[in-house]
Design an enzyme around this catalytic site. Structure first.
Site, PDB file in Angstrom:
ATOM      1  N   SER A 193       0.934  -1.069  -0.181  1.00  0.00           N
ATOM      2  CA  SER A 193      -0.055   0.073  -0.040  1.00  0.00           C
ATOM      3  C   SER A 193       0.845   1.375  -0.094  1.00  0.00           C
ATOM      4  CB  SER A 193      -1.042  -0.104   1.283  1.00  0.00           C
ATOM      5  OG  SER A 193      -0.326   0.048   2.468  1.00  0.00           O
ATOM      6  N   HIS A 221      -5.689  -2.994  -2.065  1.00  0.00           N
ATOM      7  CA  HIS A 221      -5.021  -2.093  -3.317  1.00  0.00           C
ATOM      8  C   HIS A 221      -5.228  -2.995  -4.540  1.00  0.00           C
ATOM      9  CE1 HIS A 221      -4.335   1.678  -1.558  1.00  0.00           C
ATOM     10  NE2 HIS A 221      -3.860   1.093  -0.457  1.00  0.00           N
ATOM     11  N   LYS A 252     -12.036   1.053  -1.423  1.00  0.00           N
ATOM     12  CA  LYS A 252     -10.931   1.829  -2.139  1.00  0.00           C
ATOM     13  C   LYS A 252     -11.698   1.797  -3.449  1.00  0.00           C
ATOM     14  CE  LYS A 252      -7.474   1.361   1.139  1.00  0.00           C
ATOM     15  NZ  LYS A 252      -6.704   0.548   1.743  1.00  0.00           N
TER      16      LYS A 252
HETATM   17  C1  LIG Z   1      -6.746   0.124   2.991  1.00  0.00           C
HETATM   18  C2  LIG Z   1      -5.959  -1.106   3.349  1.00  0.00           C
HETATM   19  C3  LIG Z   1      -6.652  -1.730   4.147  1.00  0.00           C
HETATM   20  C4  LIG Z   1      -8.035  -1.376   5.215  1.00  0.00           C
HETATM   21  O1  LIG Z   1      -9.266  -1.272   4.230  1.00  0.00           O
HETATM   22  P1  LIG Z   1     -10.277  -0.356   4.876  1.00  0.00           P
HETATM   23  O2  LIG Z   1     -11.572  -1.050   4.088  1.00  0.00           O
HETATM   24  O3  LIG Z   1      -9.951   1.094   4.422  1.00  0.00           O
HETATM   25  O4  LIG Z   1     -10.564  -0.617   6.192  1.00  0.00           O
HETATM   26  C5  LIG Z   1      -6.383  -3.089   4.745  1.00  0.00           C
HETATM   27  N1  LIG Z   1      -5.200  -3.745   4.125  1.00  0.00           N
HETATM   28  C6  LIG Z   1      -4.522  -3.048   3.269  1.00  0.00           C
HETATM   29  C7  LIG Z   1      -3.497  -3.740   2.551  1.00  0.00           C
HETATM   30  C8  LIG Z   1      -4.850  -1.774   2.792  1.00  0.00           C
HETATM   31  O5  LIG Z   1      -4.305  -0.898   1.804  1.00  0.00           O
END
Ligand SMILES: *Cc1c(COP(=O)(O)O)cnc(C)c1O
Length: 404
Positions: A193, A221, A252
Site C-alpha cells: 500500500s 489495493h 477503495k
Molecule cells: C486500506 C487497506 C486496508 C484497510 O481497508 P479499509 O476498508 O479502508 O479498512 C487493509 N489492508 C490494506 C493492505 C490496505 O491498503
C-alpha cells in the site's frame, strides 16, 4: 476555606496536558498530521479551502464513490430496508441483503464462500485471530499493512516471524526455521500500500505448498485494480484455488465501504462463530451493502473503467519518467520517494499551493528515510489533469532538487 471548584472541562484539559508535549514533538519532527476536509463529492477535482484542487491522493481508483448506479442502489435500499441493521449479525442484524452480497462476492472471486466485515481493517481482525493460536506461527512480509500487524498481535498464543520485503529466500528460511510449528500462515499484501509493488504470489504459493503453509493475501489495493474485471491479485497471477484466504476491501476501488474475507465455507463458519468484529460490532447498513452489490455488478459487466485506469497510469508514469522522476511501482499507486519527512511535507505543501493534492506519507507509515508523496491515479483523471500534475512535478522537482 476550600478552593473554588474547578470546572470539569478545565480539570480534563489539565489532565490531558501531557498530550500537548507529544503533539509538539510530532510537529518538531515533521510527523504531525492534520485533517484537511473538502467540499462536495470525492472526485478527480475537489473543492478545498475555497478553490478547485486536483485530487491525486484518493483510493477511488475507478471513480465509483459517486457513480450514479451505486448512489441509486443506496437510495433504493434506504426506501426498502431503512438505514440500520439494528444488531450484530449473530443476533438479529443479518438482513437478506447481507447474505446476497456475500454470495455475489463468492461467485465474483471464484471461491466457496465469503464473509463481509465493516472494513478491510476489521476483515483482517476477523480472519487471522480465529485461526491462529498456541504452537502456530504467522509469517508476515515486513511491509504488510498495519491492520495485518494488529491482527497478528491479537492472535493470542501464536508466534510471529517477519521476512524482508518480498525476499523469497528470507521467506523460505523462515519457513524452514518453523518446521515443527503446528500450523504456518504466510500473510502478505497483494499490492503493497505504500510502494505499489505486487507480491510475488507465484513464488509464495510454491513455497507454501512445499512447506505446507496456509497462504493469505490482503488485496485491498488489488481489488478492482488487478486481474480480469478487477478480481484482484490472485486472478492476475491465475492462482485461483491455491491461495487459501483473500481479504479485500470495498472502500477503495469499489467506491463504497467494507471488507471481506474470501475463502472456504468452513472459514466463513469459523469467523461467524469466533471473529470479534463480527460478534461484537454491527454490520453495514443496507444502503452500503446495496452500493457494494451495485459496484460488483458494474465490475462484472464492464471493464472500461479499469482500462481507463491503466491507460492513465501508463500515461502518468511515462510523463514522470520523461521529466526525471521515474516511479518504481507496478500499479496505479505511484510513490514519489524523496527521502526525509521534511522534504516530503515540503513537496506536498508546494503541490497544494500549485493546486494539486498529493499527501505526504512519513514515518511511522513508511521508513524514516523513505518519506514520499503518494500519488494515486484514478480512472476519472483527464489527460489535461494528468499533464498538469506532471508539469507541476517538473517545476517542483527543479525547485526542491528532486530530479534524477
Ligand atoms: C486500506 C487497506 C486496508 C484497510 O481497508 P479499509 O476498508 O479502508 O479498512 C487493509 N489492508 C490494506 C493492505 C490496505 O491498503
Amino acid at each position: 476555606m476550600s478552593p473554588a471548584p474547578t470546572t470539569p472541562d478545565a480539570l480534563e484539559s489539565h489532565r490531558l496536558d501531557f498530550l500537548k508535549d507529544e503533539i509538539q514533538r510530532l510537529k518538531d519532527e515533521n510527523l504531525y498530521q492534520a485533517l484537511q476536509p473538502f467540499e462536495g463529492m470525492q472526485g478527480a477535482e475537489i473543492q478545498m479551502e475555497g478553490r478547485a484542487i486536483l485530487n491525486f491522493s484518493s483510493n477511488n481508483y475507478l471513480g465509483l464513490t459517486n457513480h450514479p448506479k451505486l448512489m441509486a442502489a443506496a437510495k433504493q435500499a434506504i426506501d426498502d430496508y431503512g438505514v440500520g441493521a439494528g444488531a450484530v449479525r449473530t443476533i438479529i442484524g443479518t438482513m437478506r441483503i447481507h447474505n446476497e452480497l456475500e454470495e455475489k462476492l463468492a461467485r465474483f472471486k471464484h471461491c466457496e464462500a465469503t464473509l463481509v466485515l465493516q472494513s478491510g481493517f476489521t476483515a483482517n481482525m476477523a480472519a487471522i485471530p480465529p485461526i491462529m493460536g498456541e504452537n502456530d506461527v504467522i509469517i508476515s512480509d515486513a511491509l504488510n499493512h498495519a491492520s495485518i500487524i494488529d491482527a497478528v498481535r491479537l492472535s493470542r498464543g501464536a508466534s510471529k516471524d517477519i521476512y524482508a520485503h518480498s525476499d523469497m529466500a528470507a521467506l523460505e528460511s523462515v519457513l524452514k526455521k518453523h518446521k515443527s510449528a503446528r500450523r504456518k500462515l504466510i500473510v502478505t499484501d497483494g499490492v503493497f500500500s505504500m510502494d505499489g509493488d505486487i507480491a510475488k504470489l507465484p513464488e509464495i504459493v510454491a513455497l507454501a505448498e512445499k512447506h505446507n503453509a496456509i497462504v493469505m493475501v490482503d488485496d485491498a489495493h488489488g481489488s478492482g485494480v488487478l486481474g480480469s474485471h478487477g478480481r484482484g491479485t490472485v486472478d492476475h497471477f491465475g492462482l485461483h484455488g491455491r491461495v487459501d484466504i483473500v481479504v479485500g476491501t470495498m472502500s477503495k476501488a469499489l467506491g463504497a465501504m467494507g471488507g471481506y474475507v474470501a475463502s472456504t465455507q468452513a472459514m466463513r463458519e469459523i469467523m461467524i462463530n469466533k471473529a470479534r468484529p463480527l460478534l461484537f460490532s454491527t454490520p453495514h447498513p443496507p444502503s452500503v451493502v446495496a452500493s457494494c452489490i451495485a459496484a460488483i455488478d458494474l465490475l462484472e459487466s464492464d471493464d472500461s473503467l479499469m482500462q481507463k485506469l491503466w491507460y492513465n497510469t501508463r500515461y502518468f508514469k511515462a510523463g514522470m519518467k520523461s521529466i526525471g522522476l521515474p516511479i518504481e511501482s507496478e500499479t496505479p499507486l505511484c510513490p514519489v520517494i524523496v527521502g526525509t519527512s521534511e522534504k516530503a511535507q515540503r513537496l506536498s505543501q508546494r503541490l497544494f499551493e500549485e493546486g494539486i493534492f498529493g499527501r505526504a506519507i512519513v514515518y511511522p507509515t513508511v521508513a524514516a528515510d523513505r518519506a514520499r508523496v503518494r500519488i494515486i491515479i484514478n480512472a476519472g483523471h483527464t489527460q489535461p489533469q494528468l499533464d498538469r500534475c506532471i508539469e507541476t512535478f517538473e517545476k517542483l522537482g527543479k525547485e526542491l532538487d528532486l530530479l534524477r
